[in-house]
Design a protein around this motif. Structure first.
Motif, PDB file in Angstrom:
ATOM      1  N   LYS A 159       0.827  -1.201   0.000  1.00 31.96           N
ATOM      2  CA  LYS A 159       0.000   0.000   0.000  1.00 31.96           C
ATOM      3  C   LYS A 159       0.863   1.254   0.000  1.00 31.96           C
ATOM      4  O   LYS A 159       1.793   1.382   0.795  1.00 31.96           O
ATOM      5  CB  LYS A 159      -0.912   0.008   1.221  1.00 31.96           C
ATOM      6  CG  LYS A 159      -1.955   1.126   1.212  1.00 31.96           C
ATOM      7  CD  LYS A 159      -2.932   0.959   2.362  1.00 31.96           C
ATOM      8  CE  LYS A 159      -4.033   2.007   2.307  1.00 31.96           C
ATOM      9  NZ  LYS A 159      -5.028   1.808   3.393  1.00 31.96           N
ATOM     10  N   THR A 160       0.556   2.178  -0.899  1.00 32.96           N
ATOM     11  CA  THR A 160       1.264   3.457  -0.954  1.00 32.96           C
ATOM     12  C   THR A 160       0.255   4.603  -0.970  1.00 32.96           C
ATOM     13  O   THR A 160      -0.911   4.427  -1.339  1.00 32.96           O
ATOM     14  CB  THR A 160       2.165   3.564  -2.195  1.00 32.96           C
ATOM     15  OG1 THR A 160       1.357   3.442  -3.377  1.00 32.96           O
ATOM     16  CG2 THR A 160       3.230   2.471  -2.196  1.00 32.96           C
ATOM     17  N   ARG A 161       0.733   5.762  -0.569  1.00 33.22           N
ATOM     18  CA  ARG A 161      -0.083   6.973  -0.594  1.00 33.22           C
ATOM     19  C   ARG A 161       0.737   8.102  -1.207  1.00 33.22           C
ATOM     20  O   ARG A 161       1.957   8.113  -1.083  1.00 33.22           O
ATOM     21  CB  ARG A 161      -0.529   7.377   0.813  1.00 33.22           C
ATOM     22  CG  ARG A 161      -1.441   6.370   1.501  1.00 33.22           C
ATOM     23  CD  ARG A 161      -1.815   6.842   2.890  1.00 33.22           C
ATOM     24  NE  ARG A 161      -2.662   5.904   3.598  1.00 33.22           N
ATOM     25  CZ  ARG A 161      -3.982   5.874   3.536  1.00 33.22           C
ATOM     26  NH1 ARG A 161      -4.622   6.780   2.787  1.00 33.22           N
ATOM     27  NH2 ARG A 161      -4.687   4.990   4.202  1.00 33.22           N
ATOM     28  N   SER A 162       0.057   9.056  -1.825  1.00 32.72           N
ATOM     29  CA  SER A 162       0.723  10.210  -2.416  1.00 32.72           C
ATOM     30  C   SER A 162       0.019  11.487  -2.001  1.00 32.72           C
ATOM     31  O   SER A 162      -1.159  11.463  -1.617  1.00 32.72           O
ATOM     32  CB  SER A 162       0.754  10.112  -3.944  1.00 32.72           C
ATOM     33  OG  SER A 162       1.463   8.964  -4.361  1.00 32.72           O
ATOM     34  N   ILE A 163       0.744  12.595  -2.073  1.00 34.52           N
ATOM     35  CA  ILE A 163       0.178  13.910  -1.787  1.00 34.52           C
ATOM     36  C   ILE A 163       0.163  14.714  -3.079  1.00 34.52           C
ATOM     37  O   ILE A 163       1.189  14.831  -3.757  1.00 34.52           O
ATOM     38  CB  ILE A 163       1.017  14.659  -0.723  1.00 34.52           C
ATOM     39  CG1 ILE A 163       1.095  13.854   0.578  1.00 34.52           C
ATOM     40  CG2 ILE A 163       0.444  16.054  -0.468  1.00 34.52           C
ATOM     41  CD1 ILE A 163      -0.227  13.662   1.277  1.00 34.52           C
ATOM     42  N   GLU A 164      -1.004  15.241  -3.424  1.00 36.46           N
ATOM     43  CA  GLU A 164      -1.111  16.066  -4.625  1.00 36.46           C
ATOM     44  C   GLU A 164      -0.214  17.302  -4.506  1.00 36.46           C
ATOM     45  O   GLU A 164      -0.053  17.872  -3.418  1.00 36.46           O
ATOM     46  CB  GLU A 164      -2.557  16.505  -4.847  1.00 36.46           C
ATOM     47  CG  GLU A 164      -3.493  15.392  -5.282  1.00 36.46           C
ATOM     48  CD  GLU A 164      -3.194  14.894  -6.685  1.00 36.46           C
ATOM     49  OE1 GLU A 164      -2.663  15.695  -7.495  1.00 36.46           O
ATOM     50  OE2 GLU A 164      -3.480  13.722  -6.966  1.00 36.46           O
ATOM     51  N   THR A 165       0.353  17.704  -5.620  1.00 34.14           N
ATOM     52  CA  THR A 165       1.298  18.816  -5.625  1.00 34.14           C
ATOM     53  C   THR A 165       0.692  20.082  -5.022  1.00 34.14           C
ATOM     54  O   THR A 165       1.292  20.730  -4.155  1.00 34.14           O
ATOM     55  CB  THR A 165       1.764  19.110  -7.059  1.00 34.14           C
ATOM     56  OG1 THR A 165       2.296  17.920  -7.634  1.00 34.14           O
ATOM     57  CG2 THR A 165       2.825  20.190  -7.068  1.00 34.14           C
ATOM     58  N   THR A 166      -0.502  20.452  -5.454  1.00 36.29           N
ATOM     59  CA  THR A 166      -1.124  21.677  -4.954  1.00 36.29           C
ATOM     60  C   THR A 166      -1.460  21.562  -3.477  1.00 36.29           C
ATOM     61  O   THR A 166      -1.382  22.549  -2.734  1.00 36.29           O
ATOM     62  CB  THR A 166      -2.391  22.000  -5.757  1.00 36.29           C
ATOM     63  OG1 THR A 166      -3.259  20.843  -5.756  1.00 36.29           O
ATOM     64  CG2 THR A 166      -2.048  22.356  -7.189  1.00 36.29           C
ATOM     65  N   GLU A 167      -1.826  20.367  -3.038  1.00 40.39           N
ATOM     66  CA  GLU A 167      -2.119  20.158  -1.616  1.00 40.39           C
ATOM     67  C   GLU A 167      -0.868  20.358  -0.780  1.00 40.39           C
ATOM     68  O   GLU A 167      -0.898  20.982   0.295  1.00 40.39           O
ATOM     69  CB  GLU A 167      -2.672  18.744  -1.392  1.00 40.39           C
ATOM     70  CG  GLU A 167      -2.992  18.456   0.070  1.00 40.39           C
ATOM     71  CD  GLU A 167      -3.414  17.010   0.319  1.00 40.39           C
ATOM     72  OE1 GLU A 167      -3.647  16.661   1.489  1.00 40.39           O
ATOM     73  OE2 GLU A 167      -3.498  16.241  -0.659  1.00 40.39           O
ATOM     74  N   GLY A 168       0.261  19.835  -1.273  1.00 43.44           N
ATOM     75  CA  GLY A 168       1.515  19.991  -0.552  1.00 43.44           C
ATOM     76  C   GLY A 168       1.895  21.450  -0.395  1.00 43.44           C
ATOM     77  O   GLY A 168       2.305  21.889   0.691  1.00 43.44           O
ATOM     78  N   ILE A 169       1.741  22.224  -1.459  1.00 37.75           N
ATOM     79  CA  ILE A 169       2.097  23.652  -1.410  1.00 37.75           C
ATOM     80  C   ILE A 169       1.223  24.400  -0.417  1.00 37.75           C
ATOM     81  O   ILE A 169       1.708  25.216   0.382  1.00 37.75           O
ATOM     82  CB  ILE A 169       1.971  24.280  -2.810  1.00 37.75           C
ATOM     83  CG1 ILE A 169       3.061  23.742  -3.730  1.00 37.75           C
ATOM     84  CG2 ILE A 169       2.061  25.803  -2.729  1.00 37.75           C
ATOM     85  CD1 ILE A 169       2.942  24.223  -5.151  1.00 37.75           C
ATOM     86  N   SER A 170      -0.074  24.128  -0.438  1.00 38.90           N
ATOM     87  CA  SER A 170      -0.995  24.888   0.410  1.00 38.90           C
ATOM     88  C   SER A 170      -0.862  24.521   1.888  1.00 38.90           C
ATOM     89  O   SER A 170      -1.040  25.383   2.758  1.00 38.90           O
ATOM     90  CB  SER A 170      -2.443  24.660  -0.053  1.00 38.90           C
ATOM     91  OG  SER A 170      -2.824  23.299   0.115  1.00 38.90           O
ATOM     92  N   LYS A 171      -0.536  23.272   2.179  1.00 37.76           N
ATOM     93  CA  LYS A 171      -0.522  22.815   3.575  1.00 37.76           C
ATOM     94  C   LYS A 171       0.839  22.903   4.255  1.00 37.76           C
ATOM     95  O   LYS A 171       0.912  22.930   5.489  1.00 37.76           O
ATOM     96  CB  LYS A 171      -1.024  21.371   3.653  1.00 37.76           C
ATOM     97  CG  LYS A 171      -2.494  21.204   3.323  1.00 37.76           C
ATOM     98  CD  LYS A 171      -2.934  19.758   3.480  1.00 37.76           C
ATOM     99  CE  LYS A 171      -4.424  19.603   3.251  1.00 37.76           C
ATOM    100  NZ  LYS A 171      -4.874  18.192   3.408  1.00 37.76           N
TER     101      LYS A 171
END
Length: 349
Positions: A323-335
């Protein structure tokens, strides 16, 4: 190869390069044209947080072996340090780097929006593993240049397989007090994304519980790995390739746990700077990152090769087997800014 600057030194890859690997593939016409133009420029300067210092040096060595007459200069630091250095150069209109590789593709999006990146579609894109190719910028402002899942490492001399954590929340168990190591989201791009992932999954309560276990906070994501190998900490957040490589090649007392709640899958990204002093050498180097030499180099060091058809190292699990998870690029920038501030407040560092 000239090693310009290094902030965090990691492990020495246990990899003996076979003679002649770098020259194995014949150049295409487009590659030859880039090579001739790059030789006139004489060098390429690579800003990188994607790998350890020694691994980046090895990649530069391969590049120089294949493209004689083009010097490869490595500028290695943790993700935020490299990014801030580049931001300062951009503000001063004195860019020194030609291209940058980072574990935080949010940095690439910020550079793209600032008009600081050049569009380029490397010839070797066509031979990439499709799922990795598709993680890159759709307008060719950056490529996927690696994928290094973040998992849990444990010291096999101090912890049995049965005792080892099974998921991320196990790190908050009081039995691990004084025995956990993690990186810092203000210095490491991949740790920043991991911190966002954990907050999304469990809320900030996870980090408040983790703080009670008095974790060792490093800067680079590789710091925790090194502390586990030395026995200074029993468990840590760590990149999968470092764990597998040290365990197999160095016989280090370290093993991996694939967390049941998901390993973080942060794609590394490489982009060419619009004002690169050596633009042709930068294009040649970016294309080289997707070539057969680097794919084989990755595979031999327990990294996922970017090129289709290159077998994984023995014992390495396919990406779709856990199982893997990823963070969306725009989500990473905003958070990320809020996450960094909360982390500093919670851990006092």
């Amino acid at each position: 190869m000239k090693h310009v600057f290094s902030y965090v030194a990691g492990f020495v890859p246990a990899l003996v390069l076979a003679a002649g690997i770098a020259g194995a593939a014949e150049m295409t016409d487009g590659e030859k044209q880039l090579y001739e133009a790059a030789k006139k420029e004489g060098s390429v300067t690579w800003y990188v947080s994607q790998t350890t210092t020694e691994f980046a040096d090895g990649m530069c060595n391969l590049f120089e072996k294949k493209y004689a007459g083009v010097e490869c200069n490595v500028v290695r630091a943790s993700g935020q340090v490299i990014f801030q250095r580049l931001v300062q150069e951009l503000q001063a209109k004195a860019v020194q780097g030609d291209l940058m590789s980072t574990n935080d593709d949010g940095q690439m999006l910020q550079l793209k929006e600032q008009g600081a990146l050049a569009q380029f579609a490397p010839e070797n894109l066509k031979d990439m593993v499709p799922v990795l190719r598709d993680m890159a910028d759709k307008e060719n402002y950056w490529i996927t240049s690696g994928v290094s899942p973040l998992v849990i490492a444990y010291n096999t001399k101090l912890v049995t397989e049965a005792e080892a954590p099974k998921n991320w929340t196990d790190l908050t168990d009081p039995k691990w007090k004084g025995q956990v190591a993690v990186g810092h989201p203000s210095f490491s791009g991949s740790v920043g994304l991991w911190t966002i992932m954990m907050n999304d999954l469990y809320g900030w309560d996870f980090f408040e519980k983790l703080e009670k276990n008095a974790p060792q906070i490093g800067r680079s994501v590789a710091d925790g790995h090194n502390l586990v190998v030395s026995g200074e900490r029993k468990v840590a957040l760590a990149p999968l390739p470092l764990i597998l490589s040290d365990a197999a090649a160095k016989k280090a007392p370290i093993a991996v746990v694939y967390p049941t709640d998901g390993a973080l899958l942060p794609p590394s990204a490489t982009g060419i700077l619009k004002d690169a002093p050596h633009p042709n050498a930068a294009r040649l180097f970016e294309n080289f990152l997707l070539g057969p030499e680097i794919a084989e180099y990755f595979s031999k060091d327990y990294r996922y090769p970017l090129r289709a058809g290159v077998p994984l190292a023995e014992g390495m699990r396919p990406l779709d087997s856990y199982k893997t998870r990823s963070i969306e690029t725009t989500e990473g920038i905003s958070k990320l800014p809020d996450i960094q501030e909360k982390f500093r407040d919670t851990f006092g560092i």
